[in-house]
Design a protein around this motif. Sequence first.
Motif: not given
Length: 160
Positions: A26-28, A81-82, A121-124, A143-147
């Motif tokens: 969901d973020t990378y 990257g973090f 959608t990444n909170p970062a 990006y194919a986000h899982p949700t």
Amino acid sequence: MSIREAVADDWPRIWPFWHRIVAAADTYAWDPDTSEEDARALWMAPGKQVFVAEDSSGVVVGSAYVTPNYGGPAADVANAGFMVDPDRTGQGIGRALAEHILRTAKDDGYRAMVFNAVVETNPAVKLWMSLGFEIVGTVPYAYAHPTQGRVGLHIMHRAL
């Protein structure tokens, strides 16, 4: 918390949260099925300056790297990257790592930093914006986000 350069022996302490984060998808924009060997090659690659954040008891709670984003005449633009252990979010670890990486990149002579594929959608994204990054473009539905289904990937930039 302290931040220091990573050594090869840190990888076994990075891998559990690295794997958990990438597997969540969901973020990378990395393959959720990345093997440990391939993950190590991605994260700890030669040419990257890799750092770890440790809590007061010496537990690795996050990691980050800085590396050139481009080569040749554009090699003074950094990429980073973090990763922060998901069990430790909200404790300022990501911000501390980001501030450390930004200082390191500037001290090393980079003139800017670019993130190539930040899941929108990444909170970062809020953290990066608060640190002076701007969204310079978005690749829609990349990006194919899982949700959340198809979401965009931001390209973010900040002068150093």
